[in-house]
Design a protein around this motif. Structure first.
Motif, PDB file in Angstrom:
ATOM      1  N   THR A  81      47.704   2.728  54.001  1.00  0.00           N
ATOM      2  CA  THR A  81      46.734   2.344  55.023  1.00  0.00           C
ATOM      3  C   THR A  81      46.948   3.188  56.279  1.00  0.00           C
ATOM      4  OG1 THR A  81      48.251   0.535  55.575  1.00  0.00           O
ATOM      5  CG2 THR A  81      46.322  -0.024  54.251  1.00  0.00           C
ATOM      6  N   PHE A  82      45.918   3.228  57.093  1.00  0.00           N
ATOM      7  CA  PHE A  82      45.928   4.035  58.313  1.00  0.00           C
ATOM      8  C   PHE A  82      45.644   3.155  59.518  1.00  0.00           C
ATOM      9  CE2 PHE A  82      45.489   7.006  54.955  1.00  0.00           C
ATOM     10  CZ  PHE A  82      45.879   8.251  55.424  1.00  0.00           C
ATOM     11  N   SER A  83      45.991   3.651  60.698  1.00  0.00           N
ATOM     12  CA  SER A  83      45.733   2.915  61.934  1.00  0.00           C
ATOM     13  C   SER A  83      44.274   2.475  61.975  1.00  0.00           C
ATOM     14  CB  SER A  83      46.029   3.804  63.146  1.00  0.00           C
ATOM     15  OG  SER A  83      47.384   4.175  63.177  1.00  0.00           O
ATOM     16  N   PRO A  84      44.018   1.288  62.534  1.00  0.00           N
ATOM     17  CA  PRO A  84      44.915   0.488  63.358  1.00  0.00           C
ATOM     18  C   PRO A  84      45.609  -0.675  62.642  1.00  0.00           C
ATOM     19  CG  PRO A  84      42.690  -0.314  63.628  1.00  0.00           C
ATOM     20  CD  PRO A  84      42.617   0.806  62.633  1.00  0.00           C
ATOM     21  N   ASN A  85      45.775  -0.625  61.315  1.00  0.00           N
ATOM     22  CA  ASN A  85      46.255  -1.810  60.625  1.00  0.00           C
ATOM     23  C   ASN A  85      46.976  -1.440  59.343  1.00  0.00           C
ATOM     24  OD1 ASN A  85      46.611  -4.473  59.970  1.00  0.00           O
ATOM     25  ND2 ASN A  85      44.477  -4.920  59.594  1.00  0.00           N
ATOM     26  N   TRP A  86      48.148  -2.036  59.095  1.00  0.00           N
ATOM     27  CA  TRP A  86      48.819  -1.806  57.812  1.00  0.00           C
ATOM     28  C   TRP A  86      48.482  -2.895  56.790  1.00  0.00           C
ATOM     29  CZ3 TRP A  86      53.853  -2.287  60.939  1.00  0.00           C
ATOM     30  CH2 TRP A  86      54.312  -3.603  60.973  1.00  0.00           C
ATOM     31  N   MET A  87      47.766  -3.923  57.205  1.00  0.00           N
ATOM     32  CA  MET A  87      47.352  -4.954  56.263  1.00  0.00           C
ATOM     33  C   MET A  87      46.339  -4.389  55.278  1.00  0.00           C
ATOM     34  SD  MET A  87      46.835  -8.171  58.863  1.00  0.00           S
ATOM     35  CE  MET A  87      46.113  -9.199  57.582  1.00  0.00           C
ATOM     36  N   ASP A  88      46.541  -4.673  54.001  1.00  0.00           N
ATOM     37  CA  ASP A  88      45.593  -4.239  52.992  1.00  0.00           C
ATOM     38  C   ASP A  88      44.982  -5.473  52.332  1.00  0.00           C
ATOM     39  OD1 ASP A  88      44.166  -2.337  51.597  1.00  0.00           O
ATOM     40  OD2 ASP A  88      45.923  -1.265  50.865  1.00  0.00           O
ATOM     41  N   TRP A  89      43.957  -5.246  51.559  1.00  0.00           N
ATOM     42  CA  TRP A  89      43.251  -6.322  50.855  1.00  0.00           C
ATOM     43  C   TRP A  89      43.969  -6.616  49.545  1.00  0.00           C
ATOM     44  CZ3 TRP A  89      41.108  -6.478  45.990  1.00  0.00           C
ATOM     45  CH2 TRP A  89      40.279  -7.567  45.709  1.00  0.00           C
ATOM     46  N   PRO A  90      44.040  -7.909  49.147  1.00  0.00           N
ATOM     47  CA  PRO A  90      43.563  -9.127  49.808  1.00  0.00           C
ATOM     48  C   PRO A  90      44.708  -9.891  50.471  1.00  0.00           C
ATOM     49  CG  PRO A  90      43.907  -9.565  47.481  1.00  0.00           C
ATOM     50  CD  PRO A  90      44.349  -8.137  47.724  1.00  0.00           C
ATOM     51  N   MET A  91      44.364 -10.984  51.159  1.00  0.00           N
ATOM     52  CA  MET A  91      45.354 -11.820  51.825  1.00  0.00           C
ATOM     53  C   MET A  91      45.734 -13.015  50.959  1.00  0.00           C
ATOM     54  SD  MET A  91      44.046 -11.939  55.788  1.00  0.00           S
ATOM     55  CE  MET A  91      45.566 -12.746  56.304  1.00  0.00           C
ATOM     56  N   LEU A  92      46.890 -13.565  51.288  1.00  0.00           N
ATOM     57  CA  LEU A  92      47.348 -14.797  50.647  1.00  0.00           C
ATOM     58  C   LEU A  92      46.896 -15.979  51.501  1.00  0.00           C
ATOM     59  CD1 LEU A  92      50.893 -13.426  49.895  1.00  0.00           C
ATOM     60  CD2 LEU A  92      49.323 -14.187  48.109  1.00  0.00           C
ATOM     61  N   TYR A  93      45.766 -16.571  51.122  1.00  0.00           N
ATOM     62  CA  TYR A  93      45.275 -17.740  51.841  1.00  0.00           C
ATOM     63  C   TYR A  93      44.715 -18.742  50.835  1.00  0.00           C
ATOM     64  CZ  TYR A  93      40.893 -15.025  51.486  1.00  0.00           C
ATOM     65  OH  TYR A  93      39.841 -14.279  51.030  1.00  0.00           O
ATOM     66  N   ARG A  94      44.312 -19.896  51.317  1.00  0.00           N
ATOM     67  CA  ARG A  94      43.909 -21.004  50.458  1.00  0.00           C
ATOM     68  C   ARG A  94      42.755 -20.620  49.538  1.00  0.00           C
ATOM     69  NH1 ARG A  94      41.523 -26.234  53.322  1.00  0.00           N
ATOM     70  NH2 ARG A  94      39.719 -24.831  53.379  1.00  0.00           N
ATOM     71  N   ASP A  95      42.937 -20.922  48.269  1.00  0.00           N
ATOM     72  CA  ASP A  95      41.897 -20.783  47.241  1.00  0.00           C
ATOM     73  C   ASP A  95      41.444 -19.344  47.012  1.00  0.00           C
ATOM     74  OD1 ASP A  95      41.956 -23.553  46.944  1.00  0.00           O
ATOM     75  OD2 ASP A  95      40.330 -23.871  48.372  1.00  0.00           O
ATOM     76  N   ASN A  96      42.200 -18.365  47.459  1.00  0.00           N
ATOM     77  CA  ASN A  96      41.822 -16.982  47.181  1.00  0.00           C
ATOM     78  C   ASN A  96      41.896 -16.758  45.666  1.00  0.00           C
ATOM     79  OD1 ASN A  96      41.545 -14.184  46.910  1.00  0.00           O
ATOM     80  ND2 ASN A  96      42.635 -13.763  48.801  1.00  0.00           N
ATOM     81  N   PRO A  97      40.783 -16.388  45.012  1.00  0.00           N
ATOM     82  CA  PRO A  97      40.764 -16.314  43.547  1.00  0.00           C
ATOM     83  C   PRO A  97      41.272 -15.004  42.962  1.00  0.00           C
ATOM     84  CG  PRO A  97      38.577 -15.869  44.387  1.00  0.00           C
ATOM     85  CD  PRO A  97      39.441 -16.169  45.590  1.00  0.00           C
ATOM     86  N   VAL A  98      41.621 -14.026  43.794  1.00  0.00           N
ATOM     87  CA  VAL A  98      42.059 -12.734  43.262  1.00  0.00           C
ATOM     88  C   VAL A  98      43.315 -12.929  42.417  1.00  0.00           C
ATOM     89  CG1 VAL A  98      42.849 -10.407  43.823  1.00  0.00           C
ATOM     90  CG2 VAL A  98      41.059 -11.484  45.198  1.00  0.00           C
ATOM     91  N   GLU A  99      43.314 -12.319  41.252  1.00  0.00           N
ATOM     92  CA  GLU A  99      44.391 -12.525  40.280  1.00  0.00           C
ATOM     93  C   GLU A  99      45.547 -11.566  40.531  1.00  0.00           C
ATOM     94  OE1 GLU A  99      44.563 -11.598  35.629  1.00  0.00           O
ATOM     95  OE2 GLU A  99      43.219 -13.290  36.101  1.00  0.00           O
ATOM     96  N   LEU A 100      46.755 -12.082  40.370  1.00  0.00           N
ATOM     97  CA  LEU A 100      47.958 -11.257  40.477  1.00  0.00           C
ATOM     98  C   LEU A 100      48.124 -10.429  39.211  1.00  0.00           C
ATOM     99  CD1 LEU A 100      50.369 -13.962  41.905  1.00  0.00           C
ATOM    100  CD2 LEU A 100      49.530 -11.971  43.160  1.00  0.00           C
ATOM    101  N   ARG A 101      48.478  -9.149  39.403  1.00  0.00           N
ATOM    102  CA  ARG A 101      48.703  -8.253  38.276  1.00  0.00           C
ATOM    103  C   ARG A 101      49.938  -7.396  38.554  1.00  0.00           C
ATOM    104  NH1 ARG A 101      43.466  -4.866  37.632  1.00  0.00           N
ATOM    105  NH2 ARG A 101      43.132  -5.378  39.835  1.00  0.00           N
ATOM    106  N   PRO A 102      50.641  -6.992  37.517  1.00  0.00           N
ATOM    107  CA  PRO A 102      51.799  -6.120  37.730  1.00  0.00           C
ATOM    108  C   PRO A 102      51.388  -4.843  38.463  1.00  0.00           C
ATOM    109  CG  PRO A 102      51.794  -6.966  35.485  1.00  0.00           C
ATOM    110  CD  PRO A 102      50.484  -7.366  36.095  1.00  0.00           C
ATOM    111  N   GLY A 103      52.214  -4.445  39.427  1.00  0.00           N
ATOM    112  CA  GLY A 103      51.922  -3.261  40.223  1.00  0.00           C
ATOM    113  C   GLY A 103      51.310  -3.558  41.570  1.00  0.00           C
ATOM    114  N   ILE A 104      50.989  -4.826  41.836  1.00  0.00           N
ATOM    115  CA  ILE A 104      50.509  -5.206  43.165  1.00  0.00           C
ATOM    116  C   ILE A 104      51.708  -5.361  44.094  1.00  0.00           C
ATOM    117  CG2 ILE A 104      49.446  -7.074  44.498  1.00  0.00           C
ATOM    118  CD1 ILE A 104      47.543  -7.550  42.194  1.00  0.00           C
ATOM    119  N   VAL A 105      51.575  -4.853  45.311  1.00  0.00           N
ATOM    120  CA  VAL A 105      52.629  -4.949  46.324  1.00  0.00           C
ATOM    121  C   VAL A 105      52.207  -5.988  47.349  1.00  0.00           C
ATOM    122  CG1 VAL A 105      53.975  -3.702  48.058  1.00  0.00           C
ATOM    123  CG2 VAL A 105      53.223  -2.528  45.968  1.00  0.00           C
ATOM    124  N   LEU A 106      53.110  -6.935  47.627  1.00  0.00           N
ATOM    125  CA  LEU A 106      52.803  -8.032  48.553  1.00  0.00           C
ATOM    126  C   LEU A 106      53.827  -8.097  49.673  1.00  0.00           C
ATOM    127  CD1 LEU A 106      52.098 -10.913  45.994  1.00  0.00           C
ATOM    128  CD2 LEU A 106      50.392  -9.561  47.233  1.00  0.00           C
TER     129      LEU A 106
END
Length: 383
Positions: free
Chosen positions: A317-342
């Motif tokens: 990621t580049f300025s102004p933020n190192w946060m990448d998609w997606p976030m860990l929040y309530r009911d987020n349906p994105v599935e965890l897969r090997p190779g994801i960095v959290l």
């Protein structure tokens, strides 16, 4: 100047994007996210505050439109073969230059995706883009096409993430060495960032977060410095960065004596961290990890002190933020897969007592769970 990945690595990313475009029924993508350009071509630059666009067609066609100061940057850091320049000047409208290039590609009447959700596309430039292409082609929001591809990291990417984690540990070593009564926040910050640079690392996507006293409760950077009191607390949130790949850590270091309330906060936060780690399994969701965090925090009596998210994906990621998609929040349906960095952050900020306790660490999702990347424990550190 060697590129940060092999030609095969870039080719794999572009082939995946071609497939995504075809699946979405799009003839091409107008990219404005610097992370997308870096991921697909190696193009590495800072000046994306100005209009620039990387076009990628469903047929594999590729060209860049940028400014003169970035011509050599693109030639030396990327494998982009076709580079066009728009000229600075009063009344310059690079969106019009882009339209002419698309006309030359015979894309009239075609369907193009746009990375609207991009720091490199201001609202003003977005309006100019819409106006220039109105009636020429059909535009749709395709901000997530490349971002979704970047979520699961390749072996080459994970090697950079692991090196970034080593640099983050080096930075934390410096913080532990210097944190004591009378220490200057500026000296701590300089030593931490210096450790990353000495190890061959890069600038992070956003500023290191440092705060003591009441500012230890802040989870954002603030432009002020102070010296640590004999009884104090120091919150640090920072990243090791290598080839723009991030690995973050977060800690609250106690100066003097830890109050019992802060010890209880540490126990709750580290318990929540373990609950999240236990919940990370391929096939589960980001929302399930957050649910484990919330259950642990609330069960320990800290529902009012926790946040409504407990981390997010990391990557290039580049300025102004190192946060990448997606976030860990309530009911987020994105599935965890090997190779994801959290990045998992168990943040507790108690406004009533003005106490903080914020352990955080980076993990890689594996076939059976996750790997914790830091060599440091989450034990409470008192100086």
């Amino acid at each position: 100047m060697p590129l940060h990945f092999t030609p095969d690595e870039f080719s794999a990313g572009r082939a995946a994007l071609q497939h995504s475009l075809q699946q979405a029924g799009l003839d091409g993508l107008l990219m404005f996210r610097q992370a997308s350009m870096y991921y697909l071509t190696g193009y590495d630059k800072l000046g994306y505050v100005f209009f620039q666009c990387l076009y990628f067609g469903a047929d594999g066609d590729l060209f860049l439109l940028t400014r003169t100061p970035d011509l050599l940057q693109a030639q030396l850091t990327s494998d982009i073969q076709e580079i066009h320049i728009w000229v600075d000047g009063d009344g310059a409208n690079p969106a019009g230059d882009l339209t002419k290039l698309l006309q030359g590609r015979k894309l009239q009447g075609k369907k193009l995706g746009v990375e609207y959700d991009a720091y490199g596309l201001t609202a003003q430039n977005g309006m100019r883009l819409q106006a220039a292409l109105d009636g020429f082609c059909t535009l749709s929001d395709a901000s997530m096409l490349v971002t979704r591809l970047r979520l699961v990291k390749s072996a080459a990417e994970l090697a950079y993430v692991r090196r970034a984690a080593e640099l983050a540990d080096d930075a934390l070593d410096e913080a532990h060495r210097l944190a004591k009564p009378g220490a200057d926040e500026g000296e701590i910050l300089a030593a931490m960032q210096g450790a990353v640079f000495k190890g061959g690392g890069d600038y992070p996507g956003n500023e290191f977060i440092i705060g003591s006293g009441p500012q230890a409760l802040l989870v954002r950077y603030a432009a002020s410095r102070r010296k640590l009191d004999p009884q104090d607390q120091l919150t640090l949130e920072f990243a090791g960065v290598y080839r723009h790949y991030h690995a973050c850590l977060m800690r609250t270091i106690v100066i003097g004596t830890a109050p019992q309330r802060q010890k209880d906060m540490h126990k709750a936060a580290t318990g929540a961290m373990q609950a999240c780690i236990d919940a990370i399994r391929p096939g589960r969701t980001f929302g399930e990890v957050f649910a484990a965090h919330a259950k642990a925090m609330d069960g320990a009596g800290f529902a009012d002190a926790r946040l409504n998210a407990c981390g997010y994906s990391l990557g290039t990621t580049f300025s102004p933020n190192w946060m990448d998609w997606p976030m860990l929040y309530r009911d987020n349906p994105v599935e965890l897969r090997p190779g994801i960095v959290l990045f998992l952050h168990m943040i507790l900020v108690d406004g009533a007592t003005r106490l903080a306790m914020n352990p955080g660490q980076t993990v890689i999702v594996t076939e059976r769970g996750c790997d914790v990347l830091s060599r440091h424990s989450l034990d409470l550190v008192v100086r």
